[in-house]
Design a protein around this motif. Structure first.
Motif, PDB file in Angstrom:
ATOM      1  N   ASN A  37      13.214 -39.328   7.940  1.00  0.00           N
ATOM      2  CA  ASN A  37      11.834 -38.902   8.188  1.00  0.00           C
ATOM      3  C   ASN A  37      11.617 -38.468   9.632  1.00  0.00           C
ATOM      4  N   CYS A  38      12.411 -39.061  10.555  1.00  0.00           N
ATOM      5  CA  CYS A  38      12.313 -38.684  11.972  1.00  0.00           C
ATOM      6  C   CYS A  38      13.112 -37.423  12.282  1.00  0.00           C
ATOM      7  N   GLY A  39      13.815 -36.875  11.283  1.00  0.00           N
ATOM      8  CA  GLY A  39      14.553 -35.633  11.483  1.00  0.00           C
ATOM      9  C   GLY A  39      15.887 -35.791  12.177  1.00  0.00           C
ATOM     10  N   ILE A  40      16.342 -37.035  12.345  1.00  0.00           N
ATOM     11  CA  ILE A  40      17.620 -37.252  13.026  1.00  0.00           C
ATOM     12  C   ILE A  40      18.777 -36.837  12.120  1.00  0.00           C
ATOM     13  N   LYS A 149      21.755 -32.086  20.578  1.00  0.00           N
ATOM     14  CA  LYS A 149      20.684 -33.073  20.604  1.00  0.00           C
ATOM     15  C   LYS A 149      21.268 -34.480  20.682  1.00  0.00           C
ATOM     16  N   ILE A 150      20.640 -35.313  21.500  1.00  0.00           N
ATOM     17  CA  ILE A 150      21.105 -36.684  21.698  1.00  0.00           C
ATOM     18  C   ILE A 150      20.043 -37.648  21.183  1.00  0.00           C
ATOM     19  N   PHE A 151      20.401 -38.392  20.128  1.00  0.00           N
ATOM     20  CA  PHE A 151      19.523 -39.389  19.533  1.00  0.00           C
ATOM     21  C   PHE A 151      20.103 -40.778  19.795  1.00  0.00           C
ATOM     22  N   SER A 152      19.315 -41.813  19.514  1.00  0.00           N
ATOM     23  CA  SER A 152      19.844 -43.171  19.613  1.00  0.00           C
ATOM     24  C   SER A 152      19.243 -44.047  18.529  1.00  0.00           C
ATOM     25  N   PRO A 167      14.508 -36.635  20.674  1.00  0.00           N
ATOM     26  CA  PRO A 167      13.899 -35.647  21.575  1.00  0.00           C
ATOM     27  C   PRO A 167      12.962 -34.689  20.852  1.00  0.00           C
ATOM     28  N   ASP A 168      13.132 -34.561  19.522  1.00  0.00           N
ATOM     29  CA  ASP A 168      12.253 -33.679  18.763  1.00  0.00           C
ATOM     30  C   ASP A 168      10.842 -34.237  18.657  1.00  0.00           C
ATOM     31  N   ILE A 169      10.708 -35.560  18.814  1.00  0.00           N
ATOM     32  CA  ILE A 169       9.405 -36.200  18.678  1.00  0.00           C
ATOM     33  C   ILE A 169       8.804 -36.566  20.035  1.00  0.00           C
ATOM     34  N   THR A 170       9.620 -37.145  20.906  1.00  0.00           N
ATOM     35  CA  THR A 170       9.107 -37.623  22.193  1.00  0.00           C
ATOM     36  C   THR A 170       9.450 -36.693  23.352  1.00  0.00           C
ATOM     37  N   GLY A 171      10.233 -35.645  23.088  1.00  0.00           N
ATOM     38  CA  GLY A 171      10.623 -34.724  24.145  1.00  0.00           C
ATOM     39  C   GLY A 171      11.964 -35.104  24.762  1.00  0.00           C
ATOM     40  N   GLU A 172      12.629 -34.142  25.373  1.00  0.00           N
ATOM     41  CA  GLU A 172      13.912 -34.377  26.023  1.00  0.00           C
ATOM     42  C   GLU A 172      13.720 -35.261  27.258  1.00  0.00           C
ATOM     43  N   THR A 173      14.717 -36.105  27.510  1.00  0.00           N
ATOM     44  CA  THR A 173      14.691 -36.918  28.722  1.00  0.00           C
ATOM     45  C   THR A 173      15.867 -36.531  29.610  1.00  0.00           C
ATOM     46  N   THR A 174      15.624 -36.456  30.889  1.00  0.00           N
ATOM     47  CA  THR A 174      16.689 -36.166  31.848  1.00  0.00           C
ATOM     48  C   THR A 174      17.024 -37.423  32.639  1.00  0.00           C
ATOM     49  N   ASP A 175      16.458 -38.550  32.202  1.00  0.00           N
ATOM     50  CA  ASP A 175      16.667 -39.817  32.887  1.00  0.00           C
ATOM     51  C   ASP A 175      17.588 -40.696  32.050  1.00  0.00           C
TER      52      ASP A 175
END
Length: 235
Positions: A37-40, A149-152, A167-175
């Protein structure tokens, strides 16, 4: 009874946990659906996992089952397979999802960067667990694979799998941090005062704590709404 252990951490002895078998299977099923459902994971994904198995650790079979429940075709490489053999599998089966502990992922990507033509690979998703990926590690993976894409997935022996980052839901992080998503129908999270984690005998004395308001720092307390026969429901 489903059995598993924690990693111990800080040199301490691993802790043994026993949970209800059917509740554990149901949790893996619902979490697999949550991942979809989260598209991962999407229908048609081929996933390969390099998670750990053995010595009562269950991360390999856990990952395989939730990936299968999410709709992927999951292949089990494990953490003992040589990087060259893993690379051959990635190419041979046109695998597009690589899953594993973050340290294993970085080690494998490092090997791929010096031993393979990335044009032969179909990888477009990384799903990491266990430790965080640092800012430099994320940049390294992106440097090798480009637009990937990097998921966890977040879980533990105490709680089972319960949260993801996307990142598709909360946006990409560079941290080195990632926003987490979880289902309130399966897990309740509260931030309690730090004293709740120190005064271990206070429950026996009838002491209760109110959850802190948004933005306050404290102890994270989880209450499982799905592992109801787990001896450790709230911790």
């Amino acid at each position: 009874m489903y059995t598993s252990i924690t990693g111990g951490g800080s040199g301490s002895k691993p802790l043994f946990f026993a949970t209800d078998t059917m509740e554990n299977r149901f949790q893996r099923l619902t979490f697999g659906q949550f991942i979809r459902n989260c598209g991962i994971i999407e229908k048609g994904d081929w996933a390969l996992t390099v998670h750990t198995a053995g010595e009562l650790y269950r991360s390999l079979d856990l990952t395989l089952e939730i990936l299968e429940n999410s709709g992927a075709c999951a292949l089990s490489a494990g953490d003992k397979m040589a990087p060259a053999d893993v690379l051959n599998l990635l190419i041979k089966y046109h695998i597009n999802v690589l899953a594993g502990p973050s340290s294993n992922i970085v080690h494998l990507v490092s090997y791929i960067s010096t031993h393979a033509d990335c044009q032969k690979l179909r990888l477009n998703k990384i799903v990491y667990t266990s430790e965080v990926l640092t800012k430099s590690q994320r940049a390294f993976i992106k440097g090798v694979f480009g637009d990937i894409k990097i998921f966890s997935i977040l879980g533990s022996a105490e709680a089972g799998p319960w949260a993801v980052s996307s990142p598709d839901i909360t946006g990409e992080t560079t941290d080195s941090i990632a926003e987490l998503i979880y289902d309130k129908r399966t897990m309740l999270l509260e931030i309690l005062p730090f004293s709740a984690g120190i005064e271990s005998t206070s429950y026996e004395n009838g002491t209760t704590w109110a959850a802190l308001p948004q933005g306050e720092r404290g102890v994270i307390v989880q209450t499982s709404l799905i592992r109801l026969r787990n001896p450790l429901i709230r911790y």
